[in-house]
Every structure is written in C-alpha cells, then in structure tokens.
Scaffold this active site. Sequence first.
Site, PDB file in Angstrom:
ATOM      1  N   ASP A 314       0.836  -1.198   0.000  1.00 53.69           N
ATOM      2  CA  ASP A 314       0.000   0.000   0.000  1.00 53.69           C
ATOM      3  C   ASP A 314       0.881   1.262   0.000  1.00 53.69           C
ATOM      4  O   ASP A 314       1.581   1.525  -0.950  1.00 53.69           O
ATOM      5  CB  ASP A 314      -0.973  -0.006   1.173  1.00 53.69           C
ATOM      6  N   ASN A 315       0.877   2.022   1.077  1.00 53.37           N
ATOM      7  CA  ASN A 315       1.584   3.311   1.107  1.00 53.37           C
ATOM      8  C   ASN A 315       3.010   3.173   1.640  1.00 53.37           C
ATOM      9  O   ASN A 315       3.454   3.936   2.482  1.00 53.37           O
ATOM     10  CB  ASN A 315       0.804   4.307   1.975  1.00 53.37           C
TER      11      ASN A 315
END
Length: 720
Positions: A314-315
Amino acid sequence: MKKSTGRVTLPSQQNFLQETKELMERWGADAIRDSDGTKLDDEIKQLDAKIYTTYFVARNHNDFAKQHLEEMQQLYLMSQFYTATETTLEIPFLKGYFEEQIEPDYMHDPKVWWEVIDRSTGEVVSPDHWQVNEEKNSVIIKQVLPWHEYTVSFLAYMKWDPTQMYNHITNDWGDTPHDIPFDVRQPHSNKYVKEYLQQWLKENPDTDVVRFTTFFYHFTLIFNDLGKEKFVDWFGYGASVSVAALEAFAKEKGYRLRPEDIVDKGYYNSTFRVPSQAYLDYIDFIQQFVAKEVKELVDIVHDHNKEAMMFLGDNWIGTEPYGNYFSSIGMDAVVGSVGDGTTLRIIADIPGVKYTEGRFLPYFFPDTFYEGNDPVIEANENWLTARRALMRKPLDRIGYGGYLSLAYQFPKFVDYVEKVTDEFREIYNNIHGTKPYIGLKVAVLNAWGKLRTWQTHIVAHGKWYKKAYSYQGVLEALSGSAVDVAFISFDDVIDNGVPDDVDIIINAGDAGTAFSGGERWKDARLTSILREWVYQGGGFVGIGEPTAYHQEGRYFQLANVLGVDKELGFSLSTNKYFIEVTENHFIAEDVVAFDFGESMEHIYALNEATEIIEYSNGGVHLASSTFGKGRGVYIAGLPYSHENTRLLLRALYYAAHKEGEMKKWFASNVHCEVHAYPEIKKYAIINNSTETQITDVYDGTGNKRQVTLEASEIVWEDYS
C-alpha cells in the site's frame, strides 16, 4: 501431545466473538488484527491475545482532508499519444483515466509544471505554443508538425486512495465514503498526522501493536475509465510527487526535475526500466524525507509503550527496507503479503527489526471465498511454494487477513490452516536463529542491487508479467535453495569489484531491462572487471538475454564468457557450424524434458569449444564454456518449476567448478529437497509436491539412503 500455540495472527471482526475464540484455539493464534473494512469490538479486544490495530496515516481521515483539499496527494500522468493531422492539435489528456480517482491540478500554473512533448522527435513544445482548456480538460497545441505524435504530461490530484478504491470496488462497499489521501509534506497535513496519532493512542489503550498500513505515499496504482487497473508498479514513486516536493528536490540536489523524469515516456520508471540518475536521485530524496517523518511517528508510538509495525505494501513508498535509511526509523516489525518463496524472502531477510510476519494467501475476500470455490487449493499452493524459502530463512510469525466470517464458512479451509500453523511452528521451533548449510554464494547482478533484494516487479494481487518470467523464475528457485544470495548493482561492481566470497554471478532478464542491464553494458570498465573475475576462476550464469547490448559486433557483451551470442540478422551470411550436442552433461543429468518458457531464439555457439547441452529448432538453449580458469553457462529461459530449480542448481555448481560438492546434502528426486542445519545437528527432508515421492537422500557424511515421503511431508532427522 499438547498442541503448539503462538506466532499466528488471526483477523477478526465485530459480532464474531465465539467463532474467533474457536479459531484462536484451533490455529493457536496469539494475536488478533482488524483489516481494511473490519473493526474489532471491545469483547474481542479483551481476549488473551496481542491486539493489532490497522492505522492509516494519510488516508481514512476525510474530515481533515476535506478542509485542506489543496494538500491532496499529487502525481504526474501522461496523456495518450495523439497524431497531428493539421497544424493545430487538441489533446483530451484525461481520456482513459478514472475521473473518480484523479483531477487535474489547475491550482499550480500548468505552464510551469506541465510538459507537452513531440514524441516523434523527443523535443519539448514551448509553453508559448499551447493553452489549457479547463472546462474540457484538454490542451490545445499550435504550430504542431502534421503526422507527428504528441503527449501531455500533467500534474494531477489523487482524490481517492488506490487500495481503498480497489477494496471498495471488489467488495461492493456502496456509499462508503472515498478515502482522500493527503500529503504530509504540506504544513497542515504534517502537523495533523502527529497530533492525531497522539490522540488516537490515548483513545486506543487496548492496542498493543500499531499496524501502519502504511505511511505516506502509495505505490503507483492508476485506474482506467472503466474503474479497472490501468497501471500498477509496486515500486512506483509517482504518487510521492508534488510541487512542494519538486521545489525541495531542486533546492537539495541542485537541479530541477522535469515531468519527463517521472512519466518516462509513459513507462513511469517501472522496475523493468534501467533507472536514470535523476530518478535514482529522486528515490533517495523521498526515502530520506519519509524515513525522517516516519521515525517521528514511531517514536510517538514507543512513547505510549506500544509496538510499531509496518505493512510492506500500500503506502510503503520511501520505506524500502533494503534502502539506506530504513534502519534509522526504529521500526519494531514488518509484515507483508506472502505470494511465494520470493516474497517470503523479501520479508524474512529484512535487517534491523525485532520480528517479521507474513500474511499468507488467500485473503478472506469474496473474490475467493464464494460458493463452489475451494480456497484450500490456493492456500496449499501458496504454503508449499513459500515453505521452501521458510526452510532457509524463517519468518517470526504468520497470519491471514480479511473477513474471518467468510473463511469460517469453509470447514475444509479451517482444517487446512490448522495444519499449516502447526507445521509453521514446528519449522520455526527447530531452526529459528540457526544458519542453514550453504553450498555456494551467488550474486544476482542488475541495475538495482540490494535496494531490490528478492524483488522484481511484484504486480498487485499476485499476478506475474511474462516479461519477468525468467528473472522471477530464477529468484523463486533461489529462494529455497541451499545457496547464499546477494544482490549487487553494476555500480557496485565498477566501484568495488566482485565481492571476495562470491562463487557465481547471475545476470538474467530481457534485453534493455533493468534486470539484464541494457546500456549499462556499454561500459568497458564493467565488462573488463567481470571478464577478469571469471578468467581467474569465477562462474557466470546468464539467463534469457544476459549482458545484452548491441555494439562492436557483439550482442551479448560477455559472449566470450558464455560461449554463445544472439543472431540479430546482421551476420546471417556467416555460417554457424557448431551444433553438436554434448551428451550426458552434468547440468542436464536430472532433466527429463527441458522447459525454457518463452525462451530465446537464434542463439548460436561462438566456436567448437562451447559445450552445447541443448540444441533444437535451429538454436542453442543451454550451453557452457570455459573461460580461463572459470566457466560461463547460458540458459535460454527459466520459468519456475521443481525441474528448473534443479537445472539451475546444477548450472551453479558446474559454473563454480564444484560439481563434486553438490550431493553433500541432497535429494535425488527433483520434487524433494534436503535442508541441513549444522549448528543444531539436524536436517529436514521435504516433499514440495502434493503427491507421494521416493528419493535417495545424501546426509552430508557421504551416506545415501532411500526415503518415502507422503504428500507435502517434512521429515526431521538428527545427525552427529
């Protein structure tokens, strides 16, 4: 015998207390987590288990984000190619993009931050010759050259977090609000994330582990106008771009980036691209910033006597665990998704954390857990491929994610996971903290080096591109083999030479990619160092199009080391007489049928000294050559399989002139392997298949015996 427990994390959700308690006992779980889309109720949080709570730093805070839309995250995108038929051309640059995800940035002057390029010449079109039509989201270009192609590189705001968007669409979350990602480089956002974390920690005393999912910038995941994935790069830094970042970069590095440094002709600096110096500088710049900011968050978590865990996905951009700054963050743990042996090693090998954890597949989502489907099939395949790597470097924990209520509806799956968790603990308890037997030291040579340790492209949701077929196959084979693996870059070799402890160098991939090297092979310093190293006794294994760059009459720049080159059509007038196959060669001893995958065509032997091991359809696909005291081996392709794992292992031992050492700890059956642990005087014989296998086992002392293994079985033995 008392059931083993611990080292397993169980996902749960609201109103699922009794079932959670049941599966905690059956799977031996000692930790409970929530997932994207689920929450834990108070009763579950009071169970005798460590509580992981998912924490989003720069998304899932819409009340704040809506007050500061000017601080939304940004990214550079490129329009489609458009052909001019007249002297004026209008480009609708948003065409093909998902307008629920992005919107153009008109807040900052497009004339300063955008770029129009004549793609037929590569020239930048002067801003004086184009205008933006904001109502139509188009760029009108004057004085274009008819029949030339043009593109617009534009700065956009990302108004919907890509992971939440994927989960939202996959699980049909209806009117659930879209998470707006904001940029911690901006003043309000930077202040907010630290103050909010302080308050959140006070309000969540039952949380033991803050599971950051992840931090600031999402890997590049852009959707098309149909709401489907358009471009995915797990390593993409595109969503870390902003006007503020570009200005800070120019101040720190002393030069200004162009939009083209990010959009990269529409390739967006994918992992396959040989990285430019500007892009490497940008990666370094972002990593320094992210590490500094993340450390502040981790320190806050530690001040509240909780652990900080990072989700490797994800991030995660800027927190690359094999980068130069990750160790400065002080992270307690890393958890990531395990799709195979390679992804397991990515997580398990991470230095500088207290523990590592793998989230095994399948994810408990309705795209797998639906009536008529058998999730055990995917789970079994996932476990067996990952287990090979686990025998070399165990994770500290394993777990699952998603909706536990879905998995609970599949009793066979619940039974299977119970067996997996027990087997994992058995492996961990036997070998944690011990060094396995290592037969060879292998260095994988590419443009990325240690930054991309065990990493290729890792397409979201477990898909593989055929373009990385051979390179991914090589890494997967190595991930569970009795060899020590390092990742080195071309710059490492040029600056420092080949490390003294390396037996074999592997260069694999398609021509022009970062894995093979592309134009890096123009550098005579690189080729000279490697030729000398092999000549003095080193081994070099090339797979696919190794060392490929056409210049000075060579395509493979180390053709004289490999003993083969590739016909490009330029030397068809020169006869190639060398086609005689060497029978009963050591490398092919266990091969029943060759599988080179997509393979390479038109490979020919340079001279009669080349040992041709496989020749068919007018080309060489497997060969070896002596070069001074060393050897080169060429393989046309290596998709992962048990057979190709053995083929690669034999090639490595042959190239290293260590054929006699291969059978020290060894299983004759290609579906089986032996892993020895000299420090504890144990070894394991494993069946990597789902069928009964019979194999001869060499036990390290010169003894051989026959063993029968049931499907997927592990047999542990002591030795003195």
